[in-house]
Design an enzyme around this catalytic site. Structure first.
Site, mmCIF file in Angstrom:
data_model
loop_
_atom_site.group_PDB
_atom_site.id
_atom_site.type_symbol
_atom_site.label_atom_id
_atom_site.label_comp_id
_atom_site.label_asym_id
_atom_site.label_seq_id
_atom_site.Cartn_x
_atom_site.Cartn_y
_atom_site.Cartn_z
ATOM 1 C CG ASP A 177 0.632 16.022 21.800
ATOM 2 O OD1 ASP A 177 -0.576 16.448 21.953
ATOM 3 O OD2 ASP A 177 1.581 16.492 22.231
ATOM 4 C CG HIS A 239 5.315 21.876 21.447
ATOM 5 N ND1 HIS A 239 6.751 21.975 21.130
ATOM 6 C CD2 HIS A 239 5.079 21.335 22.410
ATOM 7 C CE1 HIS A 239 7.179 21.594 22.056
ATOM 8 N NE2 HIS A 239 6.650 20.894 22.918
#
Length: 733
Positions: A177, A239
């Site tokens: 991430d 996301h």
């Protein structure tokens, strides 16, 4: 001889003192390390519990809005406010892309000093783009749209699961991430060099949200993908979803940086996200995916799914050909059905049952929700058998009639959706088994036995996943067969965690590199670093405590039977835990959280609430229960504001402001009077222009003077598990 004995005795006496001193120093140091580690752990627990509860709240809110869409009448105000986000969840027609996203008419002014792009893109241009973003320059919207359109063409040709090898480059770099933290990506490129023929990369999702430079990260990754399509691989994260982006900052970032063409950029990115590959397999032995697996994960199924149809993984793909009773939900979708010939080639039937009542939005996991949908579908099909037939383009069939192929496709679609949801949202656990992920609200927790079975079935030896922040930037589990990799350093606050990336050679032995992007942390001692992060976490915790003032007050009064306004530290700690359910060492935290203690350690809880209260904004005339609701659910409220703000101006009308609060009151099952809402609006509409500035409104009702790094570019949900379970069990919803 005598002198020698005297010296020997003196030596033994001194050495005894030295040993005692060493033991004392050792004991002190061990206690210091233990205390520091305890502080690190509860600081981490505070941050992580708030992050995960926010994700759970986002899923619950989306399920609730879906319930409104499926059950409110087409002309209702509440439905009109939110219908556009569900239209956004539909797939655009291919023929519309050129018209909607044409960049040729957008002129680049002469005063523009940012980078210029020509296509096909070269490596020199990609490098210049990185340098421009390093120097805080912005890419013009014409080039952004052009770059995104070229990226879309490229990723549409990719399979669901990329299969790559180390044999040519000898080494592949995998990053976790990044969450909009450009400084981390730049540091990785500095330490490891930029992507090239000799330096392939796999970026494992969650490129956006929470950080301030999400769009820059995407543009850099997309540019290198175009230059090196065989060396740069991008996996989708949870996301990469326009519904999640509404809450966690990416939508707001794009609309702020690109005010004129922001909506077009977001729509194009939404399409790109839906085409991102789901996983990458290295040398047929190492699986790289964002979240994880479950006991039903099957790579052969994932390799066949139509990933493009999952624009948002939070909701199963909506069948577009619906009955006339439900066709008004998305008028543009119905037009798509009637006008697009290719649909007759892609689907067996042009009719589907009406959308189901989403009576399960309070469920803690989306798997539970999908299971109930499958059961209810049978009843709805029975109802539709009584309806008349329709005729479209010469096809005359009863409106309810479904073929065996359609029934199979429906079940397969539900299974596919669960597989994708598990892949993007799941987390590993230490215990055997596979259970719904109630903390995040989506995906599952899977154990070592599930990992072992999955690896054996697919002839793999290692799973590399991301999705979870780790203090060291990485963590092995399940007998070192699962590696969690997180590349956003200082994620919660400066010094809170390291970032990491991993290199894999032909031997497939992970070589991990850790880093911390902020130069500030290198100047701090361990004690200073822990202290800084702890202070930031305590600010967030104070805000959460104040948001539960009424519940805490009731808990204190239960132990304060004589209504003295005072409780012992032990009773205070028990009462706070009974409300917050965070599992924190409250007695230890009382020294940082409570200043209003008497000499004998008794806490004046009324005075304590005054210490926690907001300073600055005059809120005396505002209904206190409404104020507490605002603090507790401010992120959910802000998300609804962003949804209601359909023109993305940052302003909403007074009427929309009232409708937003009514939506929230239905969601929370509480009464909020119009007078209370009006008082709140008056308090913030200082210039009396009849509109509400969303950012000013949210900033005006912040407890702390300054946003913590956790909040910067991101949102928090102020509810605990208790708040979330209050929504369950309602027969009407």
């Amino acid at each position: 001889m005598g002198c020698g004995v005297t010296k020997s005795n003196q030596f033994h006496k001194n050495s005894g003192k030295a040993i005692k001193a060493a033991v004392l120093i050792q004991q002190w140091y061990r206690q210091y390390v233990a205390r520091t580690e305890m502080r690190r752990k509860y600081t981490w627990h505070i941050f992580q519990s708030i992050e995960y509860s926010g994700e759970q709240a986002q899923i619950k809110l989306y399920n609730f809005l879906g319930y409104l869409m499926d059950n409110f009448t087409p002309t209702s105000n509440e439905r009109n406010l939110i219908s556009h986000i569900f239209r956004d969840n539909e797939v655009c027609r291919d023929t519309e892309w050129e018209r909607l996203f044409c960049y040729k008419k957008i002129e680049v002014p002469e005063i523009y000093s940012g980078p210029h792009l020509t296509f096909p893109l070269t490596v020199e241009q990609a490098v210049r783009l990185v340098e421009a973003f390093r120097n805080k320059k912005q890419l013009h919207s014409r080039y952004v749209l052009q770059l995104l359109l070229e990226t879309l063409k490229q990723i549409r040709m990719l399979p669901n699961i990329n299969r790559i090898s180390t044999c040519q480059s000898k080494e592949i770099t995998i990053c976790g991430d990044l969450h909009g933290q450009l400084e981390d990506l730049l540091l990785i490129f500095y330490k490891n060099d930029m992507p090239s023929m000799e330096k392939p990369y796999v970026f494992n999702g969650d490129f956006v949200d929470r950080g301030n430079d999400s769009i820059e990260i995407l543009l850099i990754l997309f540019s290198f993908l175009l230059v090196y399509p065989s060396e740069v691989h991008l996996n989708r994260g949870n996301h990469e979803d326009h519904i999640v982006n509404l809450r966690y900052g990416f939508t707001k970032e794009v609309l702020t940086k690109y005010k004129m063409h922001g909506k077009r950029i977001l729509k194009l990115l939404q399409e790109i996200f839906s085409w991102l590959p789901l996983a990458t397999v290295i040398d047929q032995k190492v699986l790289v995916l964002h979240g994880g697996i479950s006991d039903t994960t099957d790579l052969s199924v994932l390799a066949r799914v139509d990933r493009h149809s999952y624009v948002s993984a939070l909701r199963p793909p909506k069948k577009r050909n619906q009955s006339s009773a439900a066709s008004s939900i998305d008028i543009d979708v119905e037009e798509d059905v009637l006008s697009h010939n290719k649909l007759t080639q892609r689907r067996t039937s042009l009719t589907y049952p009406k959308p189901l009542a989403r009576d399960v939005f309070p469920n803690r996991s989306l798997q539970d929700f999908s299971g109930l949908i499958k059961v209810n579908t049978v009843d709805d099909v029975e109802i539709h058998r009584k309806r008349p037939s329709i005729s479209i383009q010469g096809i005359n069939r009863p409106e309810n009639e479904t073929t065996q192929a359609e029934s199979v496709n429906s079940e397969n679609g539900n299974d596919e959706w669960k597989q994708i949801l598990d892949l993007l949202w799941s987390d590993p656990m230490n215990q055997d088994g596979c259970v719904p992920n109630e903390v995040r609200g989506g995906g599952c927790y899977w154990g070592p036995d599930v990992t072992e079975d999955f690896l054996n079935r697919h002839n793999l030896q290692l799973i590399i996943r991301s999705h979870e922040c780790k203090q060291d930037g990485y963590e092995f589990c399940h007998n070192r067969k699962v590696l969690t990799l997180f590349s956003a350093s200082n994620y919660y606050d400066v010094g809170s965690n390291r970032g990491a990336y991993v290199k894999l050679g032909p031997d497939l032995v992970p070589y991990l590199i850790q880093y911390q992007a902020s130069s500030m942390i290198r100047e701090l001692t361990v004690r200073q670093s822990v202290g800084r992060t702890e202070r930031s976490a305590l600010k967030v915790l104070r805000e959460q405590l104040f948001a539960h003032k009424s519940d805490l007050l009731c808990a204190f009064k239960m132990v304060d039977s004589k209504n003295t306004g005072h409780v012992s530290v032990h009773d205070w700690a028990c009462a706070v835990e009974s409300v917050m359910h965070l599992g924190l060492p409250w007695r230890m935290l009382s020294y940082q959280l409570v200043t209003s203690k008497t000499s004998d350690g008794i806490i004046d809880y009324h005075e304590w609430f005054n210490d926690l209260a907001i300073k600055g904004t005059n809120t005396d005339h505002i209904d206190q229960s409404l104020l507490e609701t605002l603090y507790r659910h401010r992120s959910t409220l802000e998300t609804i504001f962003r949804i209601v703000d359909t023109d993305n101006s940052g302003f909403i009308t007074m009427e929309d402001f009232r409708q937003t609060w009514k939506l929230l009151s239905v969601y929370l099952k509480m009464e909020i009077t119009d007078d209370a809402i009006s008082d709140l609006a008056v308090a913030i509409d200082r210039n009396q222009d009849g509109s509400i500035d969303i950012d000013e409104f949210m900033e005006a009702f912040r407890l702390t003077d300054k946003k913590s790094r956790l909040e910067r570019g991101r949102s928090m949900f102020m509810g605990t598990a208790t708040d979330l379970t209050k929504l369950e069990g309602d027969l009407n919803i």
